[in-house]
Enzyme design. Sequence first.
Site, PDB file in Angstrom:
ATOM      1  N   GLY A 175       8.617   6.635  -2.893  1.00 27.07           N
ATOM      2  CA  GLY A 175       9.238   6.501  -1.586  1.00 27.07           C
ATOM      3  C   GLY A 175       9.564   5.089  -1.156  1.00 27.07           C
ATOM      4  N   ILE A 176       9.458   4.827   0.152  1.00 22.67           N
ATOM      5  CA  ILE A 176       9.782   3.513   0.698  1.00 22.67           C
ATOM      6  C   ILE A 176       8.880   2.449   0.087  1.00 22.67           C
ATOM      7  CG2 ILE A 176       9.726   2.121   2.804  1.00 22.67           C
ATOM      8  CD1 ILE A 176      10.597   4.612   4.365  1.00 22.67           C
ATOM      9  N   GLY A 177       7.603   2.763  -0.087  1.00 21.76           N
ATOM     10  CA  GLY A 177       6.680   1.782  -0.647  1.00 21.76           C
ATOM     11  C   GLY A 177       7.093   1.323  -2.030  1.00 21.76           C
ATOM     12  N   SER A 236       7.782   2.870  12.743  1.00 22.12           N
ATOM     13  CA  SER A 236       8.824   3.890  12.716  1.00 22.12           C
ATOM     14  C   SER A 236       9.557   3.890  14.046  1.00 22.12           C
ATOM     15  CB  SER A 236       8.198   5.269  12.494  1.00 22.12           C
ATOM     16  OG  SER A 236       9.122   6.312  12.721  1.00 22.12           O
ATOM     17  N   THR A 250       0.836  -1.199   0.000  1.00 26.58           N
ATOM     18  CA  THR A 250       0.000   0.000   0.000  1.00 26.58           C
ATOM     19  C   THR A 250       0.873   1.252   0.000  1.00 26.58           C
ATOM     20  OG1 THR A 250      -0.179   0.112   2.424  1.00 26.58           O
ATOM     21  CG2 THR A 250      -1.812  -1.217   1.247  1.00 26.58           C
ATOM     22  N   GLY A 251       0.333   2.315  -0.572  1.00 25.59           N
ATOM     23  CA  GLY A 251       1.081   3.573  -0.625  1.00 25.59           C
ATOM     24  C   GLY A 251       2.405   3.425  -1.329  1.00 25.59           C
ATOM     25  N   SER A 252       2.377   2.779  -2.501  1.00 23.81           N
ATOM     26  CA  SER A 252       3.641   2.370  -3.129  1.00 23.81           C
ATOM     27  C   SER A 252       3.947   3.062  -4.445  1.00 23.81           C
ATOM     28  CB  SER A 252       3.643   0.852  -3.348  1.00 23.81           C
ATOM     29  OG  SER A 252       2.458   0.430  -3.997  1.00 23.81           O
ATOM     30  N   THR A 253       3.346   4.233  -4.685  1.00 27.45           N
ATOM     31  CA  THR A 253       3.656   4.941  -5.925  1.00 27.45           C
ATOM     32  C   THR A 253       4.986   5.685  -5.855  1.00 27.45           C
ATOM     33  OG1 THR A 253       2.370   6.863  -5.208  1.00 27.45           O
ATOM     34  CG2 THR A 253       1.218   5.191  -6.531  1.00 27.45           C
ATOM     35  N   TYR A 297       1.664  11.552  15.253  1.00 24.56           N
ATOM     36  CA  TYR A 297       2.281  10.564  14.369  1.00 24.56           C
ATOM     37  C   TYR A 297       2.886   9.419  15.179  1.00 24.56           C
ATOM     38  CZ  TYR A 297       5.856   8.571  11.270  1.00 24.56           C
ATOM     39  OH  TYR A 297       6.655   7.711  10.546  1.00 24.56           O
TER      40      TYR A 297
END
Length: 263
Positions: A18-20, A141, A13-16, A154
Amino acid sequence: MNIDLSGKTALVTGSTAGIGFAIAKGLAAAGAIVVLNGRDESRTQEAVAKLKREVGDADVRGVAGDVGTAAGCDAIVSALPAVDILVNNAGIFGPQDFFETPDAEWERFFRVNVLSGVRLSRAYLPGMRDKGWGRVLFLSSESGLNIPADMIHYGVTKTADLALSRGLAKRMAGTGVTVNAILPGPTLSEGVAEMLADAVASGKSLEEAGVDFVKAHRPSSIIQRAATVEEVANLCVYIASPQASATTGAALRVDGGVVNTIA
């Protein structure tokens, strides 16, 4: 060590970006069928095309959906009913003083950073259990252990991810399914690059700005620099592999030694 994920389907998820994206790239390079996810269809498909260019023989697909909403998670599960590897990577962050953070912002962070993993794990874990194999990773994190005073909201969500991953690991005991949390420290993702934009604009490289940030705000770092997204992804690919079958319920740090503990 030869990590072979051929025949395994992985949703990140959230992989467009950065880390993803780096995790997805690492899984694809290991032979997994990789499904990228972003909120926006066009951006998701752009990331699919980019990953196919970078890993030429990869089997890469995309499924758009806002994991911060129940409807978005339902749309993803409807399009992708089963996976072997689930990487709950989607997350948001940003500094904001506790006394200026309203309920709505707390709720937004909780929906994206915690409930997304709750919903998708609830949907996919039964299928993994029935097959007798599966991997679930939560991107927590170092801030989940070392709560930053300027991002308390956060940090709280990342602590919640640790509790969730540990609890789910126990719930999956003896099934062949492992659940773990990955704890990056400061990492040179696109989001961090935006946060450091002023320093870069003053003439420093992104890496130099990252060093300055770590020394000023995470002085306990042992490597004294920000990690690369690939360094985080390397640990994730291993934890998603058959070789990591005896690692579950763990909080695995790739924080450069920021958290000042030997445990």
